[in-house]
Design an enzyme around this catalytic site. Sequence first.
Site, short mmCIF file in Angstrom:
data_model
loop_
_atom_site.label_atom_id
_atom_site.label_comp_id
_atom_site.label_asym_id
_atom_site.label_seq_id
_atom_site.Cartn_x
_atom_site.Cartn_y
_atom_site.Cartn_z
N CYS A 56 0.82 -1.21 0.00
CA CYS A 56 0.00 0.00 0.00
C CYS A 56 0.85 1.26 0.00
CB CYS A 56 -0.91 0.03 1.23
SG CYS A 56 -1.57 -1.56 1.76
N SER A 478 -12.76 -5.51 8.39
CA SER A 478 -12.07 -4.98 7.22
C SER A 478 -13.09 -4.57 6.18
CB SER A 478 -11.16 -6.07 6.65
OG SER A 478 -10.77 -5.76 5.33
#
EC number: 4.2.1.9
Length: 567
Positions: A56, A478
């Site tokens: 990320c 999540s």
Amino acid sequence: MAEEQPKKDLRIKSHVYDGMVRSPNRAMMRATGMTDADFKKPLVGIISAWAENTPCNMHLHDFGNVAKASVQDAGGWPVSFGTITVSDGIAMGTPGMNYSLPSRDIIADSVETAVGGHNCDALITIGGCDKNMPGSLIGMANADIPAIFVYGGTISPGKLDGKDIDLISVFEAVGQWNNGDMSAEEVRAIECNACPGPGGCGGMYTANTMASAIEALGMSLPGSANHPANTAAKKQDVADAGQAVLNLLEKNIRPSDILTRDAFENALTLVMALGGSTNSTLHLLAIAHAANVDLTLEDFNTFQKKVPHIADLKPSGQYVFEDLYNAGGVSAVLKYLYENGYIHGDCLTVTGKTMAENLATVPSLKPGQKVIMPLDHPKRPDGPLIILKGNLASEGAVVKVSGVKKRHHEGPAKVFNNEEDAIEAVLANKVVDGDVLVVRFVGPKGGPGMPEMLSLSGILVGKGQGESVALLTDGRFSGGSHGLVVGHIAPEAQDAGNIAYLHDGDTVVIDIDTRELTMKVSDEELAKRKAATTIPPLYTRGVLGKYAHLVSSSAKGAVTDFWKKNE
């Protein structure tokens, strides 16, 4: 309504280095390369949430250098800083997960501290995953200097046997392996191919949800949300930010001018339309708190009722975020929603223009694309994020119903005080269809840090129990979680919410239509249980101890400065 804050003095602060009275300051700045001419330039902070151990964020260091060069070319003096980041994907299912949500507020504080302590005139932040993005926005709102956020971009999908896979595929593969439906070699093949390079997790998970919301808020340049990490368009986003932030400084446009109630309504609309992450409730509430905008959990229900879910995106749909980019992108979705009366067009943005002016030059969704459904034939006629209330969640809880067919679940509770014991029970086939699996004492204070339950929810889906077993927690999920999962139960167990007094075998009712989350336990029995139950003490050490003592309810965004409201 939120309290009014006085406008901050926006005179160019870096000019304090100009003049003989500031000679000591200038002496130190000369050592960094500044000359007499540079002292007259605006000082622009560039903060990158770069980290080597996560796809990320691993590419953000180079993007920071691109931003630095663009600020120099535009006539500013760039000063680069770093900030910490915690990747949920790396921390998931480990003790590191407790640090994820607290990292949002640490990032916010570090952004504000860096630019405030060094008298920066403007700010660019570059983030790539779940917490450094809202953390950046909270820091920007608190600093209130001209600022632009740049998203590091989504990851491209992994490929295996001609199919798109991603990180969530790995979590679900573990459940399939446990259920005997997949070999260990097949799980390894998914693991080795799921994440092919840099970028935030590839579905409509939290990173891409927040990138979309930030563009809808007007705090990133048009298109920034959707350009994939490994494209020239993404690099251009970063380069364009340098000129754009100096334009904001020249026009005296600050986050407080952009982050209005209407801007947050635009973000809520887009999140519902795209089927965004449950974590968006925490983060939008926290950003609104920093921006002194009155936003509540009930606003999510208001927009859920009137905004159709039109995106067929993972985790409950077919497509990944890069497919949305190829279909026209987030800007094209905003344009489609605006043309149909769902978006406030008069909101100011970081271009210095209104949302409507930005969208006028944006191409429409591509003909024949299949990622975004028509408003008159949506994936579902209302939004997928619903706030539930009842005696098990008097302040509220969040359920994401995209892809969930079940409207009502009533079953016996199986209660665990941590995720590890719950996972062990599921893998040992001790949780059966019809059960209500409860994980408590994992809220903002109780975790501490409100860990996500992706490992647990992914295993349930992999075992085919994603809807036959309801999963409840005062922790989080999540953005990749799906199935019948209810999170953010507030008050949390650590705050003596009724979830703390739930026993194995108690009947729990989840009703999507009535927005109900209740336990069938009488008030008299609850009173007895409260008298007989001792809530464990708060964690007291280090960062997590500070967080546990400062953090507010998840229903308030789990912010760490809520005390300001009570002065």
